[in-house]
Write a protein that holds these residues in place. Structure first.
Motif, PDB file in Angstrom:
ATOM      1  N   THR A  69     -93.327 -24.521   7.541  1.00 34.38           N
ATOM      2  CA  THR A  69     -92.474 -24.408   6.291  1.00 34.38           C
ATOM      3  C   THR A  69     -92.068 -23.009   5.756  1.00 34.38           C
ATOM      4  N   GLY A  70     -92.403 -22.185   6.557  1.00 32.69           N
ATOM      5  CA  GLY A  70     -91.959 -20.751   6.790  1.00 32.69           C
ATOM      6  C   GLY A  70     -92.366 -19.872   5.666  1.00 32.69           C
ATOM      7  N   MET A  71     -92.061 -18.449   5.810  1.00 34.97           N
ATOM      8  CA  MET A  71     -92.135 -17.396   4.647  1.00 34.97           C
ATOM      9  C   MET A  71     -91.417 -17.533   3.812  1.00 34.97           C
ATOM     10  N   ALA A  72     -91.518 -17.658   2.529  1.00 35.57           N
ATOM     11  CA  ALA A  72     -90.529 -17.681   1.548  1.00 35.57           C
ATOM     12  C   ALA A  72     -89.914 -16.334   1.256  1.00 35.57           C
ATOM     13  N   VAL A  73     -88.656 -16.593   1.550  1.00 37.71           N
ATOM     14  CA  VAL A  73     -87.545 -15.368   1.302  1.00 37.71           C
ATOM     15  C   VAL A  73     -86.666 -15.741   0.053  1.00 37.71           C
ATOM     16  N   VAL A  74     -86.791 -14.573  -0.823  1.00 37.00           N
ATOM     17  CA  VAL A  74     -86.203 -15.245  -2.082  1.00 37.00           C
ATOM     18  C   VAL A  74     -84.953 -13.987  -2.494  1.00 37.00           C
ATOM     19  N   PHE A  75     -83.817 -14.335  -2.696  1.00 35.48           N
ATOM     20  CA  PHE A  75     -82.784 -13.677  -3.066  1.00 35.48           C
ATOM     21  C   PHE A  75     -82.456 -13.754  -4.710  1.00 35.48           C
ATOM     22  N   MET A  76     -82.584 -12.729  -5.006  1.00 35.46           N
ATOM     23  CA  MET A  76     -82.458 -12.509  -6.966  1.00 35.46           C
ATOM     24  C   MET A  76     -81.160 -11.808  -7.122  1.00 35.46           C
ATOM     25  N   GLU A  77     -80.113 -12.542  -7.568  1.00 34.81           N
ATOM     26  CA  GLU A  77     -78.860 -11.790  -7.840  1.00 34.81           C
ATOM     27  C   GLU A  77     -78.847 -11.891  -9.452  1.00 34.81           C
ATOM     28  N   ILE A  78     -79.269 -10.665 -10.337  1.00 39.71           N
ATOM     29  CA  ILE A  78     -79.465 -10.891 -11.451  1.00 39.71           C
ATOM     30  C   ILE A  78     -78.453  -9.932 -12.381  1.00 39.71           C
ATOM     31  N   ILE A 128     -89.073 -10.494  -1.364  1.00 40.11           N
ATOM     32  CA  ILE A 128     -87.985 -10.650  -2.388  1.00 40.11           C
ATOM     33  C   ILE A 128     -87.040  -9.639  -2.333  1.00 40.11           C
ATOM     34  N   HIS A 129     -85.600 -10.013  -2.353  1.00 38.93           N
ATOM     35  CA  HIS A 129     -84.496  -9.218  -2.259  1.00 38.93           C
ATOM     36  C   HIS A 129     -83.741  -9.121  -3.902  1.00 38.93           C
ATOM     37  N   TYR A 130     -83.722  -8.218  -4.109  1.00 38.19           N
ATOM     38  CA  TYR A 130     -83.155  -8.184  -5.481  1.00 38.19           C
ATOM     39  C   TYR A 130     -81.736  -7.375  -5.398  1.00 38.19           C
ATOM     40  N   GLU A 131     -80.805  -7.639  -6.295  1.00 41.15           N
ATOM     41  CA  GLU A 131     -79.444  -7.416  -6.425  1.00 41.15           C
ATOM     42  C   GLU A 131     -79.013  -7.476  -7.917  1.00 41.15           C
ATOM     43  N   ILE A 132     -78.331  -6.256  -8.551  1.00 41.90           N
ATOM     44  CA  ILE A 132     -78.137  -6.257  -9.806  1.00 41.90           C
ATOM     45  C   ILE A 132     -76.381  -6.463  -9.725  1.00 41.90           C
ATOM     46  N   THR A 133     -76.045  -7.608 -10.483  1.00 47.73           N
ATOM     47  CA  THR A 133     -74.853  -7.889 -10.532  1.00 47.73           C
ATOM     48  C   THR A 133     -74.104  -8.051 -11.964  1.00 47.73           C
ATOM     49  N   ALA A 134     -72.924  -8.140 -12.063  1.00 48.26           N
ATOM     50  CA  ALA A 134     -72.157  -7.665 -13.617  1.00 48.26           C
ATOM     51  C   ALA A 134     -72.540  -9.306 -13.914  1.00 48.26           C
ATOM     52  N   GLY A 135     -72.442  -9.350 -15.546  1.00 46.59           N
ATOM     53  CA  GLY A 135     -72.555 -10.674 -16.185  1.00 46.59           C
ATOM     54  C   GLY A 135     -73.907 -11.103 -16.755  1.00 46.59           C
ATOM     55  N   ASP A 136     -74.105 -12.223 -17.211  1.00 47.75           N
ATOM     56  CA  ASP A 136     -75.405 -12.621 -17.668  1.00 47.75           C
ATOM     57  C   ASP A 136     -76.010 -13.876 -16.988  1.00 47.75           C
ATOM     58  N   LYS A 137     -75.680 -14.142 -15.620  1.00 50.20           N
ATOM     59  CA  LYS A 137     -76.361 -15.200 -14.779  1.00 50.20           C
ATOM     60  C   LYS A 137     -77.416 -14.556 -13.927  1.00 50.20           C
TER      61      LYS A 137
END
Length: 280
Positions: A69-78, A128-137
């Motif tokens: 069931t894997g190692m959890a990889v999480v992409f957070m586009e904030i 966990i990989h974080y990415e800052i994006t435009a907007g409020d989503k």
């Protein structure tokens, strides 16, 4: 400014860890069904039909598609207009993984130290990989990654003179070296450009793209189609037992790089190309 409680992040991550391990996305299910219909090898067709049956059982009985069931990889586009309240975002993500793997009865596969090998017993920490994006989503992608296929991934630090043919040869080399070990039919994620670590991250994220889509860059789209054809001509086939379906898709991401380099990463995923996406 939009405010999101970290408790909502925990809840979402928990649900996504379970859902990603119990069901495949519609595009992956459709790709497997199409592969079973078109596979030329009788044995290969039998294996693909068994994979479809396994998916049906997992969905109906609410059990994992695969025992890894894997190692959890999480992409957070904030979005930069988002504020989190109630505690640490990273702690909230890991708590979601902890709850998801416990409540979903998912195998705990993470060790605290790569050499001492003591299991953390809750499948944390996540990658966990974080990415800052435009907007409020906030876009969350949870991609549990099993290591049968992860172990077959490669990075090639090519010379610029190697060019597009060098890139194709690198991808085909990685797939041929993986052979049956990546549990084909596989999905092949490729990252081209950037630096040593950037190309690997692009290759990983490429695996979360719908398998029925292509790059918007014309020459990259052509390369995806050509590589898929060549991979399926290797004869590795479903389960590595021969056939005409070795891969379901090749997804390529590119970005700028240095004048002296041509980094290429190949991140292979097995037929259980799991991921779940949610937007808050």
């Amino acid at each position: 400014m939009k405010t999101i409680s970290v408790n909502e992040i925990t809840k979402s991550i928990k649900e996504m860890c379970i859902e990603a391990n119990y069901t495949l996305t519609p595009d992956m299910r459709a790709a497997l069904k199409a592969a079973a219909a078109s596979e030329k090898s009788p044995l290969g067709k039998q294996i693909l039909n068994q994979l479809e049956e396994n998916l049906q059982i997992a969905g109906d009985d609410r059990i994992p598609i695969c025992q890894d069931t894997g190692m959890a990889v999480v992409f957070m586009e904030i979005g930069q207009e988002v504020h989190f309240e109630g505690g640490s975002l990273e702690d909230a993500i890991n708590e979601g993984v902890r709850q998801g793997y416990r409540e979903g009865f998912l195998r705990k596969s993470v060790v605290a130290d790569p050499l001492l090998r003591e299991n953390t017993n809750d499948n944390t920490p996540a990658v966990i990989h974080y990415e800052i994006t435009a907007g409020d989503k906030v876009k969350i992608t949870v991609a549990p990654k099993g290591f049968g296929s992860e172990n077959m991934s490669r990075i090639f630090m090519l010379k610029p003179a190697d060019g597009i043919e060098g890139v194709k040869n690198a991808v085909l080399t990685a797939v041929k070296d993986a052979g049956p070990n990546a549990c084909p039919p596989m999905v092949v994620g490729v990252g081209i450009g950037g630096t040593f670590e950037k190309c690997a991250l692009m290759a990983k994220k490429a695996l979360t793209r719908p398998v029925d889509s292509h790059s918007e860059i014309p020459y990259v789209k052509e390369m995806e189609e050509e590589l898929l054809e060549k991979i399926n001509s290797t004869g590795i086939g479903p389960g590595g037992l021969g056939g005409t379906t070795t891969a379901l898709a090749v997804s390529i991401n590119t970005c700028p790089t240095h004048i002296a380099g041509l980094p290429v990463a190949v991140n292979i995923c097995c037929n259980v190309n799991r991921h779940a996406v949610k937007i808050l």
